[in-house]
Every structure is written in structure tokens, then in C-alpha cells.
Design an enzyme around this catalytic site. Structure first.
Site, PDB file in Angstrom:
ATOM      1  N   ASP B 101       0.986  -1.298   0.019  1.00  0.00           N
ATOM      2  CA  ASP B 101       0.008  -0.092  -0.106  1.00  0.00           C
ATOM      3  C   ASP B 101       1.109   1.238  -0.070  1.00  0.00           C
ATOM      4  OD1 ASP B 101       0.984   0.016   2.489  1.00  0.00           O
ATOM      5  OD2 ASP B 101      -1.032  -0.206   3.596  1.00  0.00           O
ATOM      6  N   ASP B 298      -8.382  -7.486   0.674  1.00  0.00           N
ATOM      7  CA  ASP B 298      -7.378  -7.759   1.993  1.00  0.00           C
ATOM      8  C   ASP B 298      -7.898  -7.276   3.160  1.00  0.00           C
ATOM      9  OD1 ASP B 298      -5.909  -4.850   3.169  1.00  0.00           O
ATOM     10  OD2 ASP B 298      -6.728  -4.475   1.148  1.00  0.00           O
ATOM     11  N   CYS B 339     -12.363 -29.627   6.411  1.00  0.00           N
ATOM     12  CA  CYS B 339     -11.198 -28.769   5.698  1.00  0.00           C
ATOM     13  C   CYS B 339     -10.027 -29.582   5.874  1.00  0.00           C
ATOM     14  CB  CYS B 339     -11.032 -27.628   6.848  1.00  0.00           C
ATOM     15  SG  CYS B 339      -9.731 -26.650   6.620  1.00  0.00           S
ATOM     16  N   CYS B 341      -6.833 -28.429   5.742  1.00  0.00           N
ATOM     17  CA  CYS B 341      -5.727 -27.727   5.719  1.00  0.00           C
ATOM     18  C   CYS B 341      -4.867 -28.603   6.851  1.00  0.00           C
ATOM     19  CB  CYS B 341      -5.932 -26.236   6.336  1.00  0.00           C
ATOM     20  SG  CYS B 341      -6.181 -26.357   8.316  1.00  0.00           S
ATOM     21  N   CYS B 344      -6.188 -28.934  10.290  1.00  0.00           N
ATOM     22  CA  CYS B 344      -7.602 -29.581  10.378  1.00  0.00           C
ATOM     23  C   CYS B 344      -6.985 -31.325   9.905  1.00  0.00           C
ATOM     24  CB  CYS B 344      -8.538 -29.167   9.469  1.00  0.00           C
ATOM     25  SG  CYS B 344      -9.106 -27.702  10.072  1.00  0.00           S
ATOM     26  N   HIS B 370      -5.049 -22.419   9.581  1.00  0.00           N
ATOM     27  CA  HIS B 370      -6.497 -22.537   9.178  1.00  0.00           C
ATOM     28  C   HIS B 370      -7.256 -21.394   8.629  1.00  0.00           C
ATOM     29  CE1 HIS B 370     -10.384 -24.479   9.339  1.00  0.00           C
ATOM     30  NE2 HIS B 370     -10.684 -23.093   9.800  1.00  0.00           N
TER      31      HIS B 370
END
Lengths: 399, 399
Positions: B101, B298, B339, B341, B344, B370
Site C-alpha cells: 500500500d 485484503d 477442511c 488444511c 485440520c 487454518h
């Protein structure tokens, strides 16, 4: 009191090579969760986590074995909960060999002052009184969490460690402080021996239960800094059917005395069993320990100093660099030249310096990963040195 | 003032599909560090690190793009240092697309009170006065680190972002607060437009330099909650040779007003350019934004709430679970059913609950991993919905 315990078939300890004119040895310690090549370092996962590092990262850093602390886990989340979640291995996703201690060290060190405090010349003065009472039956102490009154007996320690389910478990002992007098140390040691016998009995009873054959028990050598007491205690562990021998208790007030204490024990230790040195893990101490016949070490220091920004390294003063130091601000090099850990492959000292200065979580994580990898590399190089019959050149490279 | 900027050949934005009767679109945004499939979520790596997560873990969680904050990095470690280390990608080991930014948001939000404060109805009262002066030339403010006086101009922001080296960079604007009156908002917006022109000029000058062709510039839409000002500002960005359009500034005092503000801009935005919505990332807001034509989002929230123990999940109230809650103490299930991930796949709610209660670093890490995976899965499912012409069923599954 059985004079022989048949440990499960997955357990074993093989001595593969010995260094001439030294007690140093190359070995292989087998457990139901795999074998570890010794000498090995055991990383502390106090509360069922090696702080700041995932099990996947531990594996990537070539970790062979970790430990967790019975004292912490019995209080939070509790042994029954861990058992209901399938045991500690599954709970924390560590599928390799694991050790739990008996809980005694924290109970007594928090009550008496720690071995580290003693070696560093500190004395406990203002710490809370958490150890309430020690009797033949066991220890009464306060929870570190909420101050509630708790009790741990030798049998209770074994029961908890059965529920946690680590491969290697340890008898309860009283960890006597350095400033205890000889008479206290001797009385305490003999009580620890009786506690050891009670642990063996409880352990053998458990061999009818669900963890049968999945765990093996270490005895602990006490006796403070007194040669005759250390000999008596080492002989005690040798004559009992423990799987392994751990050297515990007060190791003196400075490093040289620590080496002397280990040297007092060494000739009397059961020669065929793995030997663990409790709570010691400085790199210089690891070399000294290996030469005195130690097979495994544990210490919180590699990950604790990492969280304060200290990176371990071979061949630098005190084997560590303070990455918070301004001289690393613009240093594009890896934490340690030649290190192939994730941190050193991907990041610069300058970046880690920035993370540490900015108090970013990732700083502690990256230095922890590095320090774990360094300790594992140290142990691997020591093993290679032992296999080649030349520990001296490994030592010269590191110290 | 050039009316056309030729962005490097690696840059592009392709709209692959549109949802009928909606502004929602499926796209592909190409950068020198690879392409991102849109709609996409951009994770905040404020100080050159997504808090608590390694770049390897970001990749494993299917992350496409991250951002870093110019404001933080210009102060620590400084843009010159980052440049001397090979730029931000190399410094932080992120080889994928990246955005920085302009620095303006933090300067003004710390001075005025943040958009989040406004949306949540909070007003700044006791915060330190860090914004000292805003003039046509730029903003004078105090360092968050040591209180020293700093100055940032539009040209300075571009220069710093050139040194940092992100793929996508953003013009400097004044981020006006919600409580600014219409006259202030209008004056400020027009100054931001003049700052945008100065940023373009500086950007074009830099196309003779070492970063030529490696970066692309976004303009920012200001105008507060006023439809005519939003239209004027959107038209400004449309008529200037920006690569992309970012919707910034005050988005109102509550969620519905935020959607209204985005809706005010939508019809006037350059139709062929990627559109970013600054600082918004709630799951319900992402669906609303996608339907209004937003391509990228974002927000710090996925990783910030993770550090407080909140796990994102589809189809639960407010799309999150407080893992510190006692009801998860003995829950053997994954953080979120289905999930895939790392967290998980390998750990239970009970274990993460334990880590959070014990204040273990790994707790924040595992929930962060996660939540990042959830946001990436959310965006992937949205893209699949757009490709299939059915966003409604994706939305029904999540909300």
C-alpha cells in the site's frame, strides 16, 4: 518387587561402536514409535508442544525424539483428557519416539529452586512456595495454574505416564537441591530408591493393561555431589529392572562439578542400558556428556534462547549469536554459514534481525527451527565422529 | 502528465467469465511473480511477515498473494535496507505476487481513527496524535516506533514502493475519516486526485530505472459516503492510466453503508481493470463485494482473530468459532469439518483449545494456518461458483 521386567519387543538398545579410551558410544535405541540413533538430543515439548514449532517443522529439522512434562500436562489439560484423545502422540501429532518425565523435577525445582539456578549461582528467594510437603507417600504441591493443592505419588506418576502414553517413561524421584546438606541428600536419595521400586511395581501391574509392551521405564540416579551417594544410587538403578538409566538430581553448582558428578556415576551405570542426562544441553556439555557415556540429553535451552533471538552455531564464542545485535541489521548471510535448515536456506540474518526487533512471532519460530536443526546436526556429527573413531575433530569444529 | 502508461508485459488482467445480472466476474491477474485467479484474498504481511506463519505454510494453504505495509516498513527496517537485501520478495522469501500500500492508510487512520473503528461505531478519543500536518505537499506524522517526525509525499511513497519492489503498488491518498464533513471530504478527495497524478508522474519516471516493467500502479477511489463524490473520484481513476482501481477511504459507519459506497463506485469503475477493496475481508463482505465487481480483498482479520483463538468456518454463525470456549475442551474433531488444511488434517479442536488456554505460540500458528486456508478455499469456491454460473449455492453453503 520383580527382579526382571520383560520390556515389549519393540524396545531395545544396541551399542554399535565405542570410542577407544573413552566411555563414548554409538548406539541405537528402539521404541514402538521408531528407533533413535544415539547420542541424541531430546527436545522439550513441555505442554505437548515444542514451543513455536509444528511437528512437521520438527521432522524437517531431522528431529528424532521429543519429550513432554508430566507435571504440566497432569494440570492442563489433564492425563485423562489426553488419554481420551488417543494419547499424547496423537494429541500433539508426534508419531516418533517420545519421553515423559515423572513430574518430580518441576514439583521439586519449583519448590527448591532449579538446577539451572544453581549452576548459574542463583538462589531462590522470592519465588512462591509451591512445594507443600514431601513424605514417604509422595509430594503435595500447588498447581502452577490455579494454586490448588495436588498430590503426586510414585504410583500416580506411573499411572499418569501410562495415560499420556510416551514410549519412555521415568520413575518419580525427589530432585534434591544443591544447597541440601549431605544427610538430607542421602535420606532423600534412599526415599527416591523406594519410590523407584514402587514405580517398578506399578509399571509391572500396568503390563496387564492397554499400554502393555508400549512403554519402558527409566530409573533415576540421585545423590547430589557426593561420590559415595552417587555410587550407591547408580548401583541401585543398575540392580533394578529399569530399561534405562537417567542421571538426575543436583549436578553441582558449576559446569565442572556437573561433569564430576556424571563421572562419579559413569563407572557404576548398567553398561547395556541407554543413559540419559536430565536437563543438560549446552553444546560444550553435550561433548563432555558423550565422552562420559551419555546417550541422550534434553534441555529447554535450544528453543528457549531462540525465542530471545539467540541462534546456535558451530565454531563461534559460546556457540551462539545474538541476532538482535545491530551488527546483523544488514547481514545478508544465513543464520549460520553452511547450515541447511529451512531458516538458513530461505532467510537472512537481516530479515530475522528485523523480525526480532519488530517482535514478530515468526522471528522466534525461525530461530527455533534453526536451533533445533543445529542440535540435530551436532548429534549427527558426533555420531559420525564416533563411527569414524574421531570425536576430537568434531569437537574442534564446534567448540 | 501521461495519459497512457505501458505496464510491463508480465502484467495483465483477463476477465474470464461474468455472472449474469451481477457485476461479479471471474478473472486472472498476471504479475511478474505469477498470476492470481480472481476473486482473490490478499493476506496482510504488515511488517514483511504474515504474523505467525512461514512462507512455506502460506503456500501449503494455497495462498496466491500477500501484501506488506509501506508505512511500517519505511520506519522499520527501512526501504533502503529492504532494497539492499534484494527487495521485499527476497527479504521475506515470498516468491509470489505481492502488493504494497502507499503508507497513507496507516498515517491517516492512526491520526484520524480507523475505518474499522468507524464501522464498529468506535470513535478515537485517547489515541496519541500521530498525524501532525497534511498539506498539498504531503503528510507529516510521527513514527510509531520512536515518535520521530517523518514526512511522506506522493513521490516519496512511490520511491519507497519502488525500493520495496512489490508487483502491485498504490498511489498515496488521504484516507478521510467518516466523521469528516462533506466539504473536507471533497477537498481532501481532490487533493488525493492531485496526489494520484503526482504518483503517476513519479511512477513513469521510474520506468527508466531498475524496476521498470516490474510494477503496476493502482489508483484509489475516495469520496466518503457521498454518491456524487464517489462518482467523481471513480471517474478520476478511470480516466487516468492506472493499472488497477482500489476503493478506499471511509466506507461508512456500518456494513450496509459500506456496500452502498461500493455500489456507488461500481458503475463508474474502469471495466477492464482489476478492482481492489481496501481493508475489507469478512466472509459476508467478500460475497457482497464479489457481487459488486470486486476482484481482490485484503484484511488483517483472518490472522488477527486467529491469534485470539477464533477459527473461521463455513456455515456457522458469524463464520467463526471461539476455540477457547470450554465446549471444545474434549472435541476430537478438526477445527472445521471437511477442511483439508494442515491444522485440520493433523490436530483436534481439543488440542488447539489446550494450546490456546496454555498461551502456547503454536495455538496462534495453527489457527492462522487454518484461517488462511479457509479464506483461500472461500475464494476458490467463489471462483468455481462464478465459473459454473452459480454463486448463490456457494453463498448458501458459507453464510
Amino acid at each position: 518387587m520383580p527382579d526382571h521386567v520383560q520390556y515389549g519387543p519393540a524396545f531395545g538398545f544396541e551399542i554399535k561402536a565405542r570410542l577407544p579410551d573413552s566411555r563414548a558410544r554409538l548406539g541405537r535405541l528402539s521404541t514402538p514409535h521408531g528407533a533413535i540413533e544415539t547420542p541424541a538430543f531430546i527436545f522439550c515439548g513441555t505442554k505437548a508442544t515444542v514451543k513455536g514449532v509444528t511437528p512437521a517443522q520438527l521432522c524437517e529439522a531431522d528431529t528424532q525424539i521429543i519429550l513432554s512434562n508430566t507435571y504440566h500436562l497432569m494440570i492442563q489439560p489433564g492425563a485423562d483428557l489426553v488419554a481420551s484423545m488417543g494419547g499424547l502422540h496423537r494429541f500433539m501429532d508426534w508419531d516418533g519416539p517420545m519421553l515423559t518425565d515423572s513430574g518430580g523435577f518441576q514439583i521439586f525445582s519449583m519448590g527448591h529452586g532449579s538446577v539451572a539456578d544453581e549452576i548459574k549461582g542463583r538462589r531462590q528467594q522470592t519465588r512462591d512456595q509451591t512445594l507443600l510437603k514431601v513424605t514417604e507417600e509422595g509430594a503435595t504441591f500447588r498447581s502452577y495454574l490455579d494454586g490448588s493443592k495436588l498430590f503426586l505419588s510414585p504410583e500416580g506418576s506411573i499411572d499418569i505416564q501410562r495415560k499420556l502414553g510416551a514410549d519412555l517413561i521415568v520413575q518419580l524421584d525427589e530432585c534434591t537441591p544443591f544447597h541440601a546438606d549431605r544427610a538430607y541428600t542421602a535420606r532423600s536419595m534412599r526415599m527416591s530408591h523406594r519410590w523407584g521400586d514402587r514405580c517398578i511395581e506399578r509399571f509391572v501391574q500396568g503390563e496387564d493393561g492397554p499400554m502393555a509392551g508400549k512403554q519402558a521405564l527409566y530409573g533415576i540416579v540421585q545423590g547430589g555431589v557426593h561420590p559415595d551417594l552417587r555410587e550407591e544410587s547408580t548401583a541401585y538403578t543398575r540392580d533394578r529392572p529399569f530399561f534405562g538409566t537417567a542421571i538426575g538430581g543436583s549436578l553441582g553448582s558449576h559446569k565442572d562439578q556437573m561433569y564430576e558428578v556424571v563421572a562419579m556415576c559413569a563407572p557404576h551405570i548398567h553398561p547395556d542400558r541407554p543413559v540419559h542426562l536430565l536437563g543438560i544441553g549446552g553444546i560444550v556439555d553435550v561433548f563432555a556428556g558423550v565422552e562420559l557415556g551419555i546417550d541422550t540429553f534434553d534441555c529447554v535451552s535450544p528453543t528457549r534462547i531462540a525465542r530471545h533471538g539467540w541462534a546456535l552455531a558451530a565454531g563461534v564464542p559460546a556457540n551462539r549469536l545474538n541476532l538482535r545485535n545491530a551488527r546483523f541489521r544488514q547481514d545478508p548471510g544465513p543464520l549460520e554459514d553452511g547450515c541447511d535448515c529451512y531458516t538458513c536456506r530461505r532467510f537472512s540474518r537481516a530479515y530475522v534481525h528485523h523480525l526480532l526487533k519488530a517482535d514478530e512471532l515468526l522471528g522466534a519460530q525461525l530461530v527455533s527451527i534453526h536451533n533445533i536443526a543445529v542440535m540435530n546436526r551436532l548429534m549427527r556429527e558426533i555420531r559420525e565422529g564416533l563411527a569414524a573413531g574421531d570425536l576430537a575433530s568434531v569437537k574442534a569444529r564446534w567448540l
